[in-house]
Design an enzyme around this catalytic site. Structure first.
Site, PDB file in Angstrom:
ATOM      1  N   LYS A   1      -6.982   3.658  -2.687  1.00 46.61           N
ATOM      2  CA  LYS A   1      -7.381   3.518  -1.305  1.00 46.61           C
ATOM      3  C   LYS A   1      -7.885   4.878  -0.848  1.00 46.61           C
ATOM      4  O   LYS A   1      -7.363   5.914  -1.262  1.00 46.61           O
ATOM      5  CB  LYS A   1      -6.118   3.110  -0.531  1.00 46.61           C
TER       6      LYS A   1
ATOM      7  N   ASP B   1       0.865  -1.181   0.000  1.00 48.54           N
ATOM      8  CA  ASP B   1       0.000   0.000   0.000  1.00 48.54           C
ATOM      9  C   ASP B   1       0.897   1.225   0.000  1.00 48.54           C
ATOM     10  O   ASP B   1       1.568   1.514   0.988  1.00 48.54           O
ATOM     11  CB  ASP B   1      -0.885   0.015   1.246  1.00 48.54           C
TER      12      ASP B   1
ATOM     13  N   LYS C   1     -10.072   0.318  -2.176  1.00 44.24           N
ATOM     14  CA  LYS C   1      -9.946  -0.105  -0.785  1.00 44.24           C
ATOM     15  C   LYS C   1     -10.255   1.034   0.172  1.00 44.24           C
ATOM     16  O   LYS C   1      -9.460   1.954   0.313  1.00 44.24           O
ATOM     17  CB  LYS C   1      -8.516  -0.607  -0.527  1.00 44.24           C
TER      18      LYS C   1
END
Lengths: 802, 275
Positions: free
Chosen positions: B175, B155, B211
């Site tokens: 995200k 990430d 996400k």
């Protein structure tokens, strides 16, 4: 623990991730129906009224057809009993101080809160509307309405001094309506001190439940009475002695018929018609959000009707694609399911929709339907109609729920032309991220409500209404209160119907006028001709009518105007309208002041003319002075119109605009030929209208004299004065489709005709029912009532955000 | 994670043409939560599905091998076996989508997962998490080391100073936030991101994953997120390759709801194993 059969489904759902049923129990609704032995009557004066020997109609679950109860159909005597109850309770309710009424409304709001589950399940069960919409939307808003109007009642004595409640209000509601429509109207009516008789369609139990809740509060059982019966009882309700106002919401044609039926019945009629809405999507819009706007406007149970969608050509393809994808995700189903977007919306809604779709296809339109819906019930899926030829009947007709009829436009100008090119003027939304074009469209649309980048927001503090054939009655906010108020001391409205008035022949023919001897009027003689388009013109009929003074001497001849002259005058007024409406109130006031000054210079001539009409010199001078003052004052008053509202839950303002009506026709009374003329003309002009005016029949010379000044001061066509036979001219004006409002001061017959004929384009009319008005009194000659009637409200919602 | 998208020619005009109306998006966010609910076995199935989207996360300064080990065990056995049996879902191999840890804990996580015989990926936040305000060189080195230790998903915190000056970076999974901000995954923000993902898919055919992370604590929240994806993007995005939920305490609440669905009782704190 053994896996049950149901749990085996979990396995399947885990893979498909489908939605399941979310049934809401409606046991309490059934239990309430049981308390009535499954037989619903009427609720009058705090008691259930179940007369014997009445026809009955079943109330069914629209999804399953299951019989829920039987409903007794009211007859005329039941209506009379309800009106009687409302009349009796009006005596005490209207005398109650505002704070007392406020307390009562607050108690009703609390009562609703205590029984909200019963309310929303009963409503959803009987109408088939999605329960989520009823629960989160309607019931919550109904309580807000009560609370808002309770506050209005508290402040009524100061804020609305000079006004009194009209009396008993008859409320006629159509089938397929939400109980919220009733709340929008009874709340302001009750708040200002009126009492209500609501005629609701058969098989709508929620209004009865509401009446019961209100009735059980105690001391004022008769303020809200609910009768269920067919719409054909409407005239019986309206003509009941004591009913001072009739509020109707429903289909346009029903409203038109009611307008004709109630001509001369005495009660004031407020119409709120049609359900269609409009959405303008420009190329600078957030298209995804606009698509959600379309869903709110047409494909949900929040929306009352269908939608006309105008999309800028450059984003047409993109919009259609997004709409179609979004449609595929909509869910129809049983209203009592918590995850359904669209329920049934009452029995019969799908028939209307299917008829429209069939017609549209015949006329060459493409129809796209999608969405998830059960196959066994009578549903109409979300439908997108495009490619309708502009001239086809479907393109002109009102779009029913849940349909969207899309067409493309190229420029802002074209968008406005297309949007305004319909006889309806309800609500519209504009989607654009550019402030300039958004406001241009918002101000330019001829509708009652405009939302910028939103659709379907409502709030008790914001007036909601329409214009053109959508009717001109208002609910919510200040305008909603005025619907049920009248200036203090207004005499009770009585029936003034003339049974043998023939609508076909009234004012049709003009009696011929012949030479009647020499004129002995003062010199210089008043100008001859019709004042149209800024100059004096010879009448189309090429004939004249004599005007005599109070002792019968021939003063002068005036032109005999006719239908063609009225047509020309209206055209001239329309040409002048955009320019005049575009002027600032200050500029308009300045021009009115200039006219006042001109009038002042003419004072000796005007006063001596009045003397010849039999007015004493002193009084004549006073009258001229008063006329001058009215002109000056009016401009100043019109400046302080409109205001900004702040609404709960919305960041950004809601503007309450006061816009000109357009072309306003005024038929002046015979009495007070100068003062009445000025008193009517001044507010009309100050609010930005252009005017076609028929002056006093006995003495039109004052108006013509003032026209000389208007010719030099005013833009051409702003004021047009047509002399001639009053009945004939009234007929021409009342039947004209392109006049936006008509004020008539004349005979009872003329008033009745005007009311009847106004059904054509449903223009708002103000008639005196043959009763004279005290023009020299401040309240009647220059009161706030004139200003209210001279402009129309528009609510412009401007949500803000970064 | 998703197969690497082929990428596309960078075209700034796509971004400059986008219009977002904030109040309208806020209204949509409100509606979407109210308009869709699932109940009974639908709820149970949806919650189990939500479990398979969870990046079970611990990002604390005091993470050690013992709590990482516990986390990994929970990732392998997210729901009590008897509850799954009652739902006839015990043979579905339900695990969380991944475990997510700091780079320094990747080694521990890989070891612990191996010990319980679980082959779910280890994700690591890297590149100067959570602010991303470190040099490009150390950021790249951080990624290299985490991958070396066995992390298969990274990430990345993008350089927001570049974004705010209009210099965008590409991505194949986006995200909402790090989860360390005061405001994290909110519906309005998600709606805007999901619409961008859909537009990108329509233009290029590439599916970008999504996400949300931070603040998703209740089972009810997770259901709302699932229906949001379903409504805005469609069912094809409802798989771990394209949708993850970054969360630490969410799993406990889901397990409690499943417990209630199966037994009809509300669970006590000690009825369910801790993570």
């Amino acid at each position: 623990m053994a896996a049950t059969r149901a749990d085996f489904r979990a396995r399947e759902i885990f893979t498909t991730l489908e939605y399941g049923p979310v049934p809401e129990s409606y046991a309490c609704a059934l239990a309430w129906l049981d308390t009535q032995d499954r037989c619903l009557g009427h609720y009058v004066n705090g008691k259930w009224l179940k007369p014997v020997h009445r026809d009955s109609v079943p109330c069914q679950d629209p999804n399953t057809g299951e019989n829920l109860a039987t409903c007794l159909q009211a007859q005329t005597e039941d209506v009379a009993a309800a009106v009687e109850a409302a009349r009796n309770s009006f005596l005490s309710w209207s005398k109650l101080p505002g704070s007392g009424r406020a307390q009562h409304l607050t108690r009703l709001a609390k009562m609703m809160q205590k029984h909200q589950r019963l309310l929303w399940t009963l409503e959803s069960l009987a109408t088939g509307r999605a329960i989520r919409e009823v629960r989160d939307g309607d019931v919550a808003l109904a309580q807000q309405l009560l609370q808002f109007h309770a506050v209005q009642a508290y402040t009524q004595e100061e804020a609305l001094a000079g006004w009194e409640p009209v009396g008993v209000v008859g409320l006629i509601l159509p089938s397929r309506f939400s109980f919220l429509e009733m709340m929008w109207r009874i709340c302001p009516a009750l708040a200002v001190g009126c009492t209500v008789v609501a005629l609701v369609p058969l098989a709508s139990p929620t209004p009865l439940l509401l009446a019961q809740l209100a009735g059980e509060l105690g001391p004022f059982p008769g303020i809200l009475n609910v009768i269920s019966g067919p719409a054909s009882l409407g005239p019986a309700l309206a003509s009941c002695p004591g009913v001072q106002k009739v509020a109707f919401c429903g289909a346009i044609e029903e409203g038109r018929a009611l307008r004709r039926m109630l001509a001369g019945e005495g009660a004031e009629l407020g119409l709120a018609l049609g359900t269609e809405s409009l959405l303008l999507l420009t190329d600078s819009a957030d298209v995804d959000s606009a698509v959600e706007g379309v869903v709110d406007a047409a494909w949900s149970d929040r929306s009352p009707g269908g939608l006309r969608l105008l999309v800028q050509e450059s984003v047409w393809d993109e919009t259609m694609k997004r709409l179609q994808v979004r449609m595929g995700r909509l869910r129809s189903g049983h209203g009592l399911d918590g995850a359904v977007d669209m329920g049934l919306k009452g029995p019969g809604a799908h028939v209307l929709a299917q008829d429209y779709v069939r017609e549209a296809q015949k006329q060459g339109a493409q129809v796209f339907q999608a969405g998830d819906m059960p196959s066994d019930s009578p549903f109409c899926p979300p439908t997108l109609v495009s490619g309708l030829p502009p001239a086809s009947p479907c393109a002109q007709a009102e779009v029913p729920w849940p349909l969207v009829t899309a067409s493309a436009f190229r420029t802002t100008k074209e968008a406005l032309a297309m949007a305004n090119g319909t006889p309806r003027g309800g609500s519209a939304s504009v989607w654009s991220e550019r402030l300039g074009p958004a406001l241009e469209l918002g101000y330019g649309l001829h509708v009652g409500t405009v939302w910028i980048n939103a659709h379907g927001l409502r709030d008790p503090a914001v007036p909601t209404g329409g214009c053109k054939e959508s009717g001109h009655s208002w609910h919510g906010g200040l305008d909603g209160l005025y619907e049920y108020l009248q200036p203090l001391g207004t005499p009770a409205r009585a029936r003034f119907i003339c049974e043998n008035l023939n609508y076909d022949t009234f004012g049709l023919a003009v009696p011929p006028a012949l030479p009647a001897g020499p004129e002995i009027g003062p010199s210089p003689a008043p100008p001859y001709g019709l004042f149209v388009g800024g100059r004096f013109q010879a009448p189309g009929s090429r004939s004249s009518r004599p005007i005599r003074d109070s002792s019968g001497n021939l003063l002068s001849y005036v032109a005999e105007g006719g239908a063609k002259d009225v047509r020309d005058a209206v055209e001239a007024a329309h040409r002048a309208a955009p320019g005049w409406a575009g002027q600032s109130p200050g500029a308009r006031a300045a021009l009115l002041c200039a006219l006042a000054a001109a009038l002042e210079r003419r004072e000796p001539a005007l006063a001596s003319r009045l003397e010849r009409q039999g007015v004493e010199l002193q009084a004549a001078k006073a009258e001229v002075e008063l006329s001058v003052r009215r002109l000056r004052a009016c401009g100043a008053q019109a400046r302080a119109q409109g205001h900004t509202l702040q609404v709960a839950g919305l960041r950004g303002p809601v503007l309450r605009l006061r816009e000109p009506l357009g072309v306003l026709a005024i038929v002046c009374p015979d009495e007070r030929p100068l003062l009445a003329f000025v008193s009517l003309l001044a507010p009309a002009l100050a609010h930005g209208n252009t005017v076609v005016l028929v002056p006093s029949g006995t003495c039109p010379l004052f108006a013509l004299e003032v026209c000389q000044d208007m010719a030099t001061l005013f833009p051409a066509g702003l004021v047009n004065v047509v002399t001639g036979d009053r009945d004939h001219l009234t007929r021409c004006l009342a039947l004209h489709q392109d006049i936006q409002a008509l004020w008539y001061f004349g005979s009872a017959q003329g008033s009745q005709f005007v009311e009847w004929a106004s059904a054509g384009n449903l223009k708002p009319v103000w008639v005196n029912r043959g009763c004279p008005r005290a023009w020299d009194q401040e309240a009647e000659g220059a009161g706030p009532e004139l200003g209210l009637r001279a402009a129309r409200t528009k609510a412009l919602w401007l949500p803000m955000g970064d | 994670m998703a197969a690497h998208s082929q990428g596309t020619e960078f075209d700034l005009s796509w971004i400059s043409k986008i219009q977002v109306n904030q109040p309208a998006v806020l209204r949509r966010a409100q509606q979407i939560q109210a308009r869709r609910t699932v109940k009974k076995e639908w709820q149970a199935a949806w919650l189990l599905k939500a479990v398979t989207f969870i990046d079970l996360t611990t990002l604390s300064g005091d993470d050690t091998f013992s709590n990482i080990q516990r986390l990994c065990y929970k990732a392998k056995y997210p729901i009590r076996e008897d509850l799954l049996k009652a739902l006839n879902m015990h043979d579905k191999g339900i695990t969380t989508a991944a475990v997510c840890v700091y780079p320094a804990r990747v080694c521990d996580a890989v070891k612990a997962l191996k010990a319980v015989g679980c082959n779910i990926p280890v994700a690591s936040v890297a590149t100067g998490f959570p602010a991303g305000q470190t040099h490009l060189k150390t950021r790249l080195e951080e990624i290299r080391l985490a991958v070396e230790d066995g992390a298969s998903e990274i990430d990345v915190v993008i350089n927001r100073s570049l974004v705010l000056t209009g210099q965008w970076e590409g991505s194949n999974f986006i995200k909402t936030s790090t989860g360390k901000e005061t405001v994290n995954a909110t519906f309005p923000v998600a709606i805007v991101m999901l619409r961008a993902i859909r537009d990108f898919f329509w233009k290029t055919g590439n599916k970008v994953g999504f996400k949300p992370a931070g603040g998703i604590r209740s089972a009810k929240d997770s259901l709302a997120w699932l229906s949001l994806i379903k409504e805005e993007l469609g069912d094809e995005w409802l798989k771990p390759e394209l949708f993850r939920i970054g969360a630490s305490s969410l799993l406990t609440d889901i397990e409690r709801q499943i417990y209630h669905h199966v037994t009809g009782r509300y669970a006590a704190y000690h009825d369910l194993p801790m993570s």
